[in-house]
Design an enzyme around this catalytic site. Structure first.
Site, PDB file in Angstrom:
ATOM      1  CD  GLN A  94      -2.581   0.202   5.223  1.00 58.23           C
ATOM      2  OE1 GLN A  94      -2.355   1.317   4.762  1.00 58.23           O
ATOM      3  NE2 GLN A  94      -1.626  -0.617   5.588  1.00 58.23           N
ATOM      4  CE  LYS A 110       3.200  -2.392   4.456  1.00 61.56           C
ATOM      5  NZ  LYS A 110       3.568  -0.997   4.760  1.00 61.56           N
ATOM      6  N   GLY A 141      10.362  -4.056   2.406  1.00 63.60           N
ATOM      7  CA  GLY A 141      11.449  -3.100   2.537  1.00 63.60           C
ATOM      8  C   GLY A 141      12.623  -3.347   1.625  1.00 63.60           C
ATOM      9  CB  CYS A 173       1.023   5.645   8.887  1.00 63.61           C
ATOM     10  SG  CYS A 173       1.189   7.294   8.206  1.00 63.61           S
ATOM     11  N   PRO A 188       0.845  -1.202   0.000  1.00 63.42           N
ATOM     12  CG  PRO A 188       0.092  -0.968   2.206  1.00 63.42           C
ATOM     13  CD  PRO A 188       0.811  -1.921   1.281  1.00 63.42           C
TER      14      PRO A 188
END
Ligand SMILES: Cc1cc2nc3c(=O)[nH]c(=O)nc-3n(C[C@H](O)[C@H](O)[C@H](O)COP(=O)(O)O)c2cc1C
Length: 349
Positions: free
Chosen positions: A72, A141, A203, A102, A17
């Protein structure tokens, strides 16, 4: 085959996302290249979904072609997150994912995003409320932790598993790191070895070789973010390699065509679509389409500019393309720039 709850994924490679980037048009185009097992929407406010008013509601839109699709959501209130999960389920999504990664202050200050990692008990109660409220899989996540002193992903991942989560993704950086340094894949591997539900890693996969290499850490799948923005074929190329083939070669013209197709899809969003083609958040009905159509060219140009900031990085002469796209004042000008950059035949001799 990797499964999230009852949802089978044809491939373990996932489009991560990315707010502002992974809109439905982009997700459809990536999916069409192959090798993509799951796509996730940009993050949507649970508060907005429940109250029916928020700019982020349109981010929940998806089309049938994208399945399986994960929506999400972000938020910190267990009851509102459960209600939002029910709305997502009602929209027909396959999976509801919770953003615990986030690092942006405006999200984190509402006990949402990565700040949930600082309150593990509360975070687990959000997941418990959601899993009790819906039948579709609830996934999480998260990052490695809030900062270096609190790399608590292994503990929190177990807690959300116990609360009923069907899968977890770890982006191996802390919130404090934001996007600096590197993702800690040893930590991702550790969580993968300790959980019984599927664990995905995220990542720094920029080349298909990185995606394949990271699969060897014991994860069930890999989410690719910025690598897909640079190279939308990366998942297809990783799938080629996983099948023992050489990764497909993408021509300059094909790279240009992707941008042209993106423009075309964006221009025609919500135009003349058949019943059931697109799924909307309940309060974001097609009646609002005219509002969205206003200023559409400008919106499309801005979207292409945002993508080109990443897309140009993988290309020879990319910085030149980026500068030129940023000066395009009309769609005609944008097309002329793309034509010249991607499709011009070099002069003979
Ligand atoms: C522009 C941008 C927007 C992002 N937005 C989100 C988001 O809305 N939700 C989320 O969970 N992660 C978000 N991320 C994090 C990515 O999903 C991913 O975990 C991270 O970029 C690391 O993977 P990468 O190195 O493959 O990009 C975002 C990343 C970028 C670069």
């Amino acid at each position: 085959m990797t499964k999230i709850g009852t949802v089978p994924l044809a491939s373990p490679f996932v489009v991560a996302p990315m707010a502002g980037m992974t809109d439905t048009a982009f997700r459809r185009l990536v999916k069409r290249q192959g090798g993509c097992g799951l796509v996730v929407t940009e993050m949507v406010s649970s508060e907005g979904l429940v109250r029916g008013i928020d700019r982020t509601l349109e981010y929940a839109e998806y089309t049938e072609e994208e399945r399986p699709i994960s929506i999400q959501i972000f938020g910190g209130d267990p009851a509102k997150m459960a209600a939002a999960a029910q709305i997502v389920e009602g929209m027909g999504a396959d999976i509801v994912d919770v953003n615990m990664g986030c690092p942006v202050a405006k999200i984190a200050k509402h006990s949402a995003g990565c700040s949930l990692m600082r309150q593990p008990e509360h975070a687990a109660s959000v997941i418990a409320a959601m899993t009790q409220a819906v039948k579709i899989p609830v996934t999480v996540k998260m990052r490695a932790g809030w900062n270096d002193g609190a790399r608590n992903a292994p503990t929190l991942a177990k807690m959300v598993q116990d609360a009923g989560a069907s899968a977890v993704t770890i982006h191996g950086r802390t919130a404090e790191q934001s996007y600096s340094g590197f993702a800690d894949w040893d930590l991702v591997a550790r969580v993968a070895s300790e959980l019984t539900i599927p664990v995905f890693g995220s990542g720094d996969c920029i080349e298909p070789e990185h995606v394949i290499g990271r699969m060897e850490t014991g994860v069930s799948g890999v989410l690719v973010g910025r690598g897909v923005l640079r190279n939308p074929w990366i998942l297809a190329q990783a799938a080629d390699m996983a099948a023992g083939r050489a990764p497909r070669v993408v021509t300059r013209a094909a790279r240009g065509q992707f941008l042209c197709d993106y423009i075309e899809l964006l221009l025609n969003e919500r135009v003349g679509e058949g019943e059931g083609f697109r799924h909307f958040a309940p309060s974001c009905s097609p009646d609002n389409a005219s509002a969205i159509a206003r200023g559409r060219d400008r919106w499309v140009i801005n979207k292409v500019r945002a993508l080109c900031a990443w897309y140009s990085k993988g290309l020879e002469g990319g910085s030149h393309l980026r500068t030129r796209v940023n000066t395009a004042a009309s769609l005609a000008e944008l097309h002329a720039i793309l034509d010249e950059f991607f499709f011009a035949v070099p002069a003979a001799g």
